[in-house]
Scaffold this active site. Structure first.
Site, PDB file in Angstrom:
ATOM      1  N   HIS A  62       3.869  -2.215   3.014  1.00  0.00           N
ATOM      2  CA  HIS A  62       3.807  -0.957   2.492  1.00  0.00           C
ATOM      3  C   HIS A  62       4.945  -0.661   1.716  1.00  0.00           C
ATOM      4  CE1 HIS A  62       0.735  -1.034   5.758  1.00  0.00           C
ATOM      5  NE2 HIS A  62       0.306   0.083   5.004  1.00  0.00           N
ATOM      6  N   ASP A  90       0.859  -1.120  -0.028  1.00  0.00           N
ATOM      7  CA  ASP A  90       0.040   0.093   0.032  1.00  0.00           C
ATOM      8  C   ASP A  90       0.780   1.226   0.036  1.00  0.00           C
ATOM      9  OD1 ASP A  90      -1.931  -1.825   0.361  1.00  0.00           O
ATOM     10  OD2 ASP A  90      -2.705  -1.105   2.398  1.00  0.00           O
TER      11      ASP A  90
END
Ligand SMILES: [Zn+2]
Length: 232
Positions: free
Chosen positions: A182, A39
């Site tokens: 991430h 992400d």
């Protein structure tokens, strides 16, 4: 009262909640396929992650923020050209709680457009910033034909050390798991994602040794319906 508050907390943030829009949080349990997801990219460090994944021949799904795509379109193109799937993670990474349907629709639509502009492909998958869904998000997802995507295991790679991230995921992984890491930090330019890179460097060979196979979200969720590249 407590029960109602508990329900609300689950409805908004629970990984298996579909209250504010249909969402998936894992694939089929039979088999050894799992999905790595990243992400908050693209970021200046994403290319290092792409090199690492390419070394192991692993494909992943990147939930990107539209504003980051606007800033680093060449990185988004590199993710796409690397055979990875790109999902929508909103434009500016806001909290959706107490926001209007129109606000959410603009965040999602602008991101669909900027990703399509640079890859020729409109995302099929959406991950809400902070995992927070809100009233009105369901109709927005339906209009934009986006499937909500939560996770089975979240790596907490923004606050743990790499060893702890690897242990946490290795303990919880199972067939069909969607793993969340991430490659950016919201909209911050040049974020430090060294923990994520280190964790991936150790996690991928570990899971491959255990017989796991890495798939994009599309192939993990619909392995038979989407046999070709369009499954991204
Ligand atoms: Zn995020």
């Amino acid at each position: 009262m407590c029960a109602a508050a508990g329900f609300m907390a689950w409805a908004v943030r629970g990984r298996s909640s579909g209250v504010f829009g249909p969402s998936v949080w894992r694939g089929p349990r039979n088999g050894r396929a799992v999905a790595l997801t990243f992400d908050d990219g693209p970021s200046e460090s994403t290319p290092r992650l792409l090199d690492l994944l390419a070394r192991y021949g692993v494909t992943a799904t990147f939930f990107q923020c539209g504003a980051n795509v606007r800033r680093l379109p060449e990185v988004t193109r590199a993710v796409h050209d690397g055979g990875h799937a790109i999902g929508n993670h909103s434009y500016t990474h806001p909290l959706f709680s107490f926001r209007s349907q129109q606000f959410m629709e603009e965040e999602l639509l602008l991101t669909q457009e900027v990703i399509e502009e640079h890859t020729g492909r409109r995302p099929l998958w959406f991950r809400a910033p902070y995992g927070v869904r809100w009233y009105g998000l369901g109709p927005v997802q339906r209009r934009l034909r986006l499937i909500g995507t939560m996770w089975t295991v979240i790596g907490l790679d923004w606050r743990l050390k790499a060893g702890a991230v690897v242990d946490r995921i290795a303990r919880r992984v199972s067939g069909g798991a969607i793993l969340c890491l991430h490659d950016g930090r919201e909209l911050i330019p040049k974020p430090d994602i060294s923990v994520t890179l280190d964790a991936v460097r150790r996690l991928v060979p570990l899971l491959l040794d255990q017989g796991y196979k890495f798939e994009t979200i599309g192939r993990l969720i619909c392995p038979t319906n989407l046999p070709n590249a369009s499954s991204r």
